[in-house]
Design a protein around this motif. Structure first.
Motif, PDB file in Angstrom:
ATOM      1  N   GLN A  12      44.020  37.729  48.096  1.00  0.00           N
ATOM      2  CA  GLN A  12      42.989  38.710  47.744  1.00  0.00           C
ATOM      3  C   GLN A  12      43.163  40.044  48.451  1.00  0.00           C
ATOM      4  O   GLN A  12      42.515  41.016  48.091  1.00  0.00           O
ATOM      5  N   THR A  16      46.923  44.322  43.193  1.00  0.00           N
ATOM      6  CA  THR A  16      47.573  43.725  42.029  1.00  0.00           C
ATOM      7  C   THR A  16      47.520  44.716  40.867  1.00  0.00           C
ATOM      8  O   THR A  16      46.446  44.963  40.314  1.00  0.00           O
ATOM      9  N   VAL A  33      51.135  37.086  39.569  1.00  0.00           N
ATOM     10  CA  VAL A  33      49.684  37.120  39.732  1.00  0.00           C
ATOM     11  C   VAL A  33      49.110  38.260  38.900  1.00  0.00           C
ATOM     12  O   VAL A  33      49.605  39.379  38.935  1.00  0.00           O
ATOM     13  N   CYS A  35      45.178  40.004  37.948  1.00  0.00           N
ATOM     14  CA  CYS A  35      43.803  40.067  38.443  1.00  0.00           C
ATOM     15  C   CYS A  35      42.919  40.726  37.385  1.00  0.00           C
ATOM     16  O   CYS A  35      43.327  41.672  36.715  1.00  0.00           O
ATOM     17  N   GLN A  36      41.705  40.179  37.252  1.00  0.00           N
ATOM     18  CA  GLN A  36      40.751  40.733  36.304  1.00  0.00           C
ATOM     19  C   GLN A  36      39.369  40.697  36.950  1.00  0.00           C
ATOM     20  O   GLN A  36      39.005  39.716  37.591  1.00  0.00           O
ATOM     21  N   ASP A  37      38.619  41.787  36.804  1.00  0.00           N
ATOM     22  CA  ASP A  37      37.239  41.794  37.296  1.00  0.00           C
ATOM     23  C   ASP A  37      36.366  40.980  36.348  1.00  0.00           C
ATOM     24  O   ASP A  37      36.442  41.118  35.131  1.00  0.00           O
ATOM     25  N   ALA A  42      36.641  39.643  41.681  1.00  0.00           N
ATOM     26  CA  ALA A  42      38.032  39.537  41.220  1.00  0.00           C
ATOM     27  C   ALA A  42      38.338  38.093  40.848  1.00  0.00           C
ATOM     28  O   ALA A  42      37.999  37.170  41.574  1.00  0.00           O
ATOM     29  N   ARG A  43      38.963  37.927  39.704  1.00  0.00           N
ATOM     30  CA  ARG A  43      39.414  36.606  39.260  1.00  0.00           C
ATOM     31  C   ARG A  43      40.937  36.686  39.143  1.00  0.00           C
ATOM     32  O   ARG A  43      41.459  37.554  38.459  1.00  0.00           O
ATOM     33  N   TYR A  44      41.617  35.784  39.830  1.00  0.00           N
ATOM     34  CA  TYR A  44      43.072  35.785  39.861  1.00  0.00           C
ATOM     35  C   TYR A  44      43.629  34.694  38.960  1.00  0.00           C
ATOM     36  O   TYR A  44      43.110  33.583  38.908  1.00  0.00           O
TER      37      TYR A  44
END
Length: 64
Positions: A12, A16, A33, A35-37, A42-44
């Motif tokens: 984290q 990314t 990896v 990453c999306q909010d 944050a969701r990985y």
């Protein structure tokens, strides 16, 4: 724990980019990896392919 440029770091803490980030996952191997909010957090997501060169070529669109 992820390895970036020879040192261990928490996932984290990494920046990314939208195109994804290829890192070495300790005791597993190379992963990409993304990453999306999601709901202000944050969701990985990670992707693993045995072929490192193919892994590097995967785009966010292909991943989706």
């Amino acid at each position: 724990m992820l390895i970036e440029q020879g040192k261990e770091v928490q996932g984290q803490t990494l920046e990314t980019p939208d195109s994804g980030l290829v890192v070495y996952l300790t005791e597993f191997g190379w992963v990409k990896v993304f990453c999306q909010d999601f709901k202000n957090k944050a969701r990985y997501y990670i992707l693993h392919l045995k072929d490192l060169e193919l892994l590097k070529q995967v785009t966010r669109l292909k991943f989706k």
